[in-house]
Design a protein around this motif. Structure first.
Motif, PDB file in Angstrom:
ATOM      1  N   ARG A 407     -65.119 -28.447  37.815  1.00  0.00           N
ATOM      2  CA  ARG A 407     -64.657 -27.053  38.059  1.00  0.00           C
ATOM      3  C   ARG A 407     -63.691 -26.690  38.903  1.00  0.00           C
ATOM      4  NH1 ARG A 407     -70.625 -27.071  38.914  1.00  0.00           N
ATOM      5  NH2 ARG A 407     -69.533 -28.331  41.090  1.00  0.00           N
ATOM      6  N   GLY A 408     -63.050 -27.876  39.137  1.00  0.00           N
ATOM      7  CA  GLY A 408     -61.803 -27.732  38.972  1.00  0.00           C
ATOM      8  C   GLY A 408     -60.875 -26.774  38.646  1.00  0.00           C
ATOM      9  N   ILE A 409     -60.608 -28.359  37.381  1.00  0.00           N
ATOM     10  CA  ILE A 409     -59.520 -28.268  36.324  1.00  0.00           C
ATOM     11  C   ILE A 409     -59.964 -27.123  35.578  1.00  0.00           C
ATOM     12  CG2 ILE A 409     -59.414 -29.716  34.502  1.00  0.00           C
ATOM     13  CD1 ILE A 409     -59.952 -31.707  35.402  1.00  0.00           C
ATOM     14  N   LYS A 410     -61.365 -26.462  36.297  1.00  0.00           N
ATOM     15  CA  LYS A 410     -61.201 -25.085  35.262  1.00  0.00           C
ATOM     16  C   LYS A 410     -60.336 -23.860  35.956  1.00  0.00           C
ATOM     17  CE  LYS A 410     -63.004 -21.932  32.605  1.00  0.00           C
ATOM     18  NZ  LYS A 410     -62.603 -22.448  30.595  1.00  0.00           N
ATOM     19  N   ARG A 411     -60.151 -24.115  37.068  1.00  0.00           N
ATOM     20  CA  ARG A 411     -59.893 -22.877  37.728  1.00  0.00           C
ATOM     21  C   ARG A 411     -58.086 -23.333  37.632  1.00  0.00           C
ATOM     22  NH1 ARG A 411     -62.844 -25.146  42.374  1.00  0.00           N
ATOM     23  NH2 ARG A 411     -65.254 -23.445  42.356  1.00  0.00           N
ATOM     24  N   VAL A 412     -57.858 -24.742  37.854  1.00  0.00           N
ATOM     25  CA  VAL A 412     -56.295 -25.208  37.441  1.00  0.00           C
ATOM     26  C   VAL A 412     -55.813 -24.347  35.486  1.00  0.00           C
ATOM     27  CG1 VAL A 412     -54.654 -26.356  37.307  1.00  0.00           C
ATOM     28  CG2 VAL A 412     -56.311 -26.398  38.929  1.00  0.00           C
ATOM     29  N   VAL A 413     -56.776 -24.803  34.855  1.00  0.00           N
ATOM     30  CA  VAL A 413     -56.498 -23.893  33.540  1.00  0.00           C
ATOM     31  C   VAL A 413     -56.492 -22.192  33.466  1.00  0.00           C
ATOM     32  CG1 VAL A 413     -57.566 -23.537  31.172  1.00  0.00           C
ATOM     33  CG2 VAL A 413     -57.496 -25.723  32.319  1.00  0.00           C
ATOM     34  N   VAL A 414     -57.381 -21.485  34.276  1.00  0.00           N
ATOM     35  CA  VAL A 414     -57.543 -20.214  33.991  1.00  0.00           C
ATOM     36  C   VAL A 414     -55.962 -19.669  34.699  1.00  0.00           C
ATOM     37  CG1 VAL A 414     -58.397 -18.233  35.224  1.00  0.00           C
ATOM     38  CG2 VAL A 414     -59.883 -20.309  33.947  1.00  0.00           C
ATOM     39  N   ALA A 415     -55.535 -20.283  35.749  1.00  0.00           N
ATOM     40  CA  ALA A 415     -54.382 -19.895  36.623  1.00  0.00           C
ATOM     41  C   ALA A 415     -53.185 -19.621  35.401  1.00  0.00           C
ATOM     42  CB  ALA A 415     -54.529 -20.036  37.687  1.00  0.00           C
ATOM     43  N   ASN A 416     -53.147 -20.786  35.340  1.00  0.00           N
ATOM     44  CA  ASN A 416     -52.188 -21.110  34.468  1.00  0.00           C
ATOM     45  C   ASN A 416     -51.899 -20.663  32.816  1.00  0.00           C
ATOM     46  OD1 ASN A 416     -50.673 -23.493  35.806  1.00  0.00           O
ATOM     47  ND2 ASN A 416     -51.711 -24.862  35.802  1.00  0.00           N
ATOM     48  N   GLN A 417     -52.905 -19.972  32.286  1.00  0.00           N
ATOM     49  CA  GLN A 417     -53.385 -19.389  30.786  1.00  0.00           C
ATOM     50  C   GLN A 417     -52.829 -18.049  31.081  1.00  0.00           C
ATOM     51  OE1 GLN A 417     -57.197 -19.864  30.202  1.00  0.00           O
ATOM     52  NE2 GLN A 417     -56.732 -21.666  28.078  1.00  0.00           N
ATOM     53  N   LEU A 418     -53.018 -17.675  32.356  1.00  0.00           N
ATOM     54  CA  LEU A 418     -52.723 -16.489  33.425  1.00  0.00           C
ATOM     55  C   LEU A 418     -51.574 -16.166  32.799  1.00  0.00           C
ATOM     56  CD1 LEU A 418     -53.170 -13.344  33.784  1.00  0.00           C
ATOM     57  CD2 LEU A 418     -53.026 -14.480  36.321  1.00  0.00           C
ATOM     58  N   ALA A 419     -50.392 -17.458  34.065  1.00  0.00           N
ATOM     59  CA  ALA A 419     -49.064 -17.988  34.220  1.00  0.00           C
ATOM     60  C   ALA A 419     -48.268 -18.212  32.821  1.00  0.00           C
ATOM     61  CB  ALA A 419     -48.781 -19.007  35.059  1.00  0.00           C
ATOM     62  N   LEU A 420     -49.064 -18.207  31.170  1.00  0.00           N
ATOM     63  CA  LEU A 420     -49.002 -18.465  30.455  1.00  0.00           C
ATOM     64  C   LEU A 420     -48.463 -17.227  29.100  1.00  0.00           C
ATOM     65  CD1 LEU A 420     -50.417 -22.500  29.054  1.00  0.00           C
ATOM     66  CD2 LEU A 420     -47.757 -21.658  29.318  1.00  0.00           C
ATOM     67  N   THR A 421     -49.574 -16.278  29.918  1.00  0.00           N
ATOM     68  CA  THR A 421     -49.432 -14.557  29.174  1.00  0.00           C
ATOM     69  C   THR A 421     -48.053 -14.296  29.390  1.00  0.00           C
ATOM     70  OG1 THR A 421     -51.108 -15.130  29.169  1.00  0.00           O
ATOM     71  CG2 THR A 421     -50.526 -13.011  28.469  1.00  0.00           C
ATOM     72  N   GLN A 422     -48.216 -14.144  31.017  1.00  0.00           N
ATOM     73  CA  GLN A 422     -46.466 -13.621  31.362  1.00  0.00           C
ATOM     74  C   GLN A 422     -45.523 -13.959  31.114  1.00  0.00           C
ATOM     75  OE1 GLN A 422     -48.577 -14.113  35.712  1.00  0.00           O
ATOM     76  NE2 GLN A 422     -49.582 -12.099  35.498  1.00  0.00           N
ATOM     77  N   LEU A 423     -45.842 -15.350  30.647  1.00  0.00           N
ATOM     78  CA  LEU A 423     -44.139 -15.859  30.464  1.00  0.00           C
ATOM     79  C   LEU A 423     -43.516 -15.741  29.449  1.00  0.00           C
ATOM     80  CD1 LEU A 423     -44.754 -19.530  32.436  1.00  0.00           C
ATOM     81  CD2 LEU A 423     -42.607 -17.436  33.682  1.00  0.00           C
ATOM     82  N   THR A 424     -44.591 -15.425  28.758  1.00  0.00           N
ATOM     83  CA  THR A 424     -44.445 -15.588  27.307  1.00  0.00           C
ATOM     84  C   THR A 424     -44.215 -14.126  26.791  1.00  0.00           C
ATOM     85  OG1 THR A 424     -45.881 -16.884  26.237  1.00  0.00           O
ATOM     86  CG2 THR A 424     -45.336 -15.558  24.898  1.00  0.00           C
ATOM     87  N   LYS A 425     -44.500 -12.554  27.812  1.00  0.00           N
ATOM     88  CA  LYS A 425     -43.947 -11.631  27.826  1.00  0.00           C
ATOM     89  C   LYS A 425     -42.270 -11.070  28.468  1.00  0.00           C
ATOM     90  CE  LYS A 425     -48.588  -9.380  27.794  1.00  0.00           C
ATOM     91  NZ  LYS A 425     -48.758  -8.432  29.134  1.00  0.00           N
ATOM     92  N   MET A 426     -42.539 -12.375  29.405  1.00  0.00           N
ATOM     93  CA  MET A 426     -40.989 -12.242  29.656  1.00  0.00           C
ATOM     94  C   MET A 426     -39.983 -13.054  29.203  1.00  0.00           C
ATOM     95  SD  MET A 426     -39.246 -15.346  32.466  1.00  0.00           S
ATOM     96  CE  MET A 426     -39.024 -15.971  31.498  1.00  0.00           C
ATOM     97  N   VAL A 427     -39.971 -14.203  28.371  1.00  0.00           N
ATOM     98  CA  VAL A 427     -39.166 -14.428  26.712  1.00  0.00           C
ATOM     99  C   VAL A 427     -38.831 -13.560  25.835  1.00  0.00           C
ATOM    100  CG1 VAL A 427     -39.422 -16.344  25.107  1.00  0.00           C
ATOM    101  CG2 VAL A 427     -39.862 -16.683  27.214  1.00  0.00           C
ATOM    102  N   ALA A 428     -39.892 -12.640  25.556  1.00  0.00           N
ATOM    103  CA  ALA A 428     -40.323 -11.438  24.357  1.00  0.00           C
ATOM    104  C   ALA A 428     -38.823 -10.301  25.157  1.00  0.00           C
ATOM    105  CB  ALA A 428     -41.504 -10.933  24.367  1.00  0.00           C
ATOM    106  N   THR A 429     -38.745  -9.627  26.463  1.00  0.00           N
ATOM    107  CA  THR A 429     -38.489  -9.103  26.908  1.00  0.00           C
ATOM    108  C   THR A 429     -37.570  -9.108  27.563  1.00  0.00           C
ATOM    109  OG1 THR A 429     -39.534  -9.506  28.729  1.00  0.00           O
ATOM    110  CG2 THR A 429     -40.942  -7.811  27.854  1.00  0.00           C
ATOM    111  N   GLY A 430     -37.140 -10.764  28.165  1.00  0.00           N
ATOM    112  CA  GLY A 430     -35.011 -11.220  28.414  1.00  0.00           C
ATOM    113  C   GLY A 430     -35.334 -10.828  30.461  1.00  0.00           C
TER     114      GLY A 430
END
Length: 455
Positions: A407-430
């Motif tokens: 359960r602890g690792i699952k929370r880490v995964v969910v939080a970091n997947q959200l961060a990855l989504t935001q960082l992917t948009k950051m790369v696209a927009t610059g």
């Protein structure tokens, strides 16, 4: 102890306006009790805890830890070496002392060692047929693991410091185990279910000690953010060694004893070659699945943090970044006294962590997107394995510690997947954005949070 827990719960429901008398009743520690025993020195002022809820929470944790102490005599060796009386946070000194006294009774460590060896397919008949070598190996193992149980019940800072000095002794025990395995092979020949049971057993516990030492640095806040991905990279390698060895072990456990049922037509050399390559078990235990999930999470964090450092999203001190080669030596020098199949070097780490630089900005964006996609794939693998663990929660080997860790690792995964989504948009927009990292949901797996863009 269970009645005490009920009384603490009842105290929490009572009226909190009892004044000074009520606060005195909740006092957990009085410095005057042992002041006469202190050696001469400067006075130490101990501030009492005044918050009623904090006091009751401390009592609840303390009583749960004492309850765990009652189960220590029945715990396996691997659980005793992993903070057996940990309830929430670091255990108090009294439960740790009781746990150590319970685990170090005469003959208890030897019994734990033998039970742990039998899990690794050590033949119990070796105590008779190879008595001299077995007694010598068990005596050295008993001494080594008595010391490790003491470290497991020390406070975390002391455990971190002293673990650095056990790997030379573990390395000597590893070589002794290899020689003992040679004698077992001569004695039992084809009846030996695993070719290296003692070596694998020492190797597994040595890897656990290395991982525990490196991960304690996160709990003790010893690492700079610039080092996080370096630690994860090394721990990922250690997890890979454990998973490879345990796959071989659990595959061998699934085979019938005595070599029955082997396919005909295979030569002895072919069978040995297949054993060296290793085979995954058909029904891996949940503990092995949890290791695999943790390894993929480590790999995803390594890639994610390497990207953040390359983009300047993290702001570690310049001295920490420039001194990373020296810090690599500092963090992993203690592990070099143990013989690993391959000793990772800073050059290996640098080759893994460096993101290819391109002069064309569009090509550079592509390279960075590839890193983010690789991190996303690692977290997706973690999520799939965690679903398998959750689906098997009714199995006999699904204990509470494994499910809580999942359960602890699952929370880490969910939080970091959200961060990855935001960082992917950051790369696209610059548009550059800063990130913060913290061990919010797990003792050593960090969660990355992307901050809002500056207006």
């Amino acid at each position: 102890l269970e009645r005490c827990l009920g009384l603490v719960e009842q105290l929490g429901k009572e009226d909190q306006s009892e004044g000074d008398a009520g606060r005195d009743a909740l006092r957990c520690f009085d410095a005057s009790y042992s002041r006469s025993l202190l050696v001469p020195g400067p006075p130490r002022i101990v501030e009492a805890i005044r918050d009623r809820s904090v006091v009751l929470a401390r009592w609840t944790s303390h009583l749960h830890e004492l309850l765990l102490c009652t189960a220590v005599p029945a715990m396996p060796l691997v659980q005793i070496l992993d903070e057996a009386v940990c309830y929430k946070g670091e255990p108090n000194v009294l439960p740790r002392s009781i746990a150590q006294a319970s685990a170090s009774d005469a003959g208890h460590i030897r019994r734990l060692v033998l039970e742990s060896l039998e899990v690794c397919l050590f033949p119990a008949e070796a105590l008779q047929h190879c008595k001299k070598a077995a007694d010598l190996f068990l005596a050295h193992s008993e001494s080594m693991f008595l010391h490790l149980t003491k470290l497991a019940n020390a406070n975390r800072a002391r455990r971190f410091r002293r673990l650095a000095h056990v790997f030379a002794d573990l390395n000597a025990l590893q070589h002794e185990a290899y020689r003992f395995d040679n004698e077992l092979q001569k004695t039992f020949a084809g009846n030996l279910r695993h070719p290296r049971p003692c070596w694998l057993w020492v190797m597994e516990h040595s890897m656990q000690a290395m991982i525990a030492k490196l991960c304690l640095g996160f709990t003790l806040e010893l690492y700079d953010e610039a080092e996080f991905h370096m630690i994860y990279w090394y721990v990922d390698y250690l997890f890979g060694l454990r998973i490879h060895n345990l796959n071989d072990l659990y595959h061998a456990r699934e085979q019938p004893a005595g070599g029955a049922g082997k396919k005909k037509g295979k030569s002895k050399e072919q069978q040995q070659d297949a054993a060296r390559r290793g085979t995954r078990p058909r029904n891996p235990p949940l503990s092995l699945l949890l290791l695999e999930a943790t390894q993929f999470a480590l790999r995803g964090l390594f890639r994610l943090l390497a990207f953040c450092l390359d983009m300047g999203c993290l702001g570690p001190p310049a001295a920490a970044v420039e001194g990373l080669p020296q810090r690599f030596v500092l963090r992993f020098r203690a592990l070099e006294s143990f013989s690993l199949p391959h000793l990772p070097s800073y050059q290996d780490f640098e080759a893994s962590a460096t993101i290819a630089q391109a002069r064309d900005p569009r090509q550079a964006a592509v390279e960075r997107r590839v890193v983010l996609e690789a991190a996303q794939a690692s977290f997706a693998e973690t999520a799939q394995i965690l679903e398998r663990i959750t689906a098997a929660k009714d199995r006999d080997d699904a204990d509470g510690r494994i499910l809580d860790a999942a359960r602890g690792i699952k929370r880490v995964v969910v939080a970091n997947q959200l961060a990855l989504t935001q960082l992917t948009k950051m790369v696209a927009t610059g548009v550059a954005r800063k990130v913060v990292v913290a061990t919010t949901y797990h003792p050593y797996l960090v969660s990355v949070q992307v901050q809002a863009a500056a207006s």
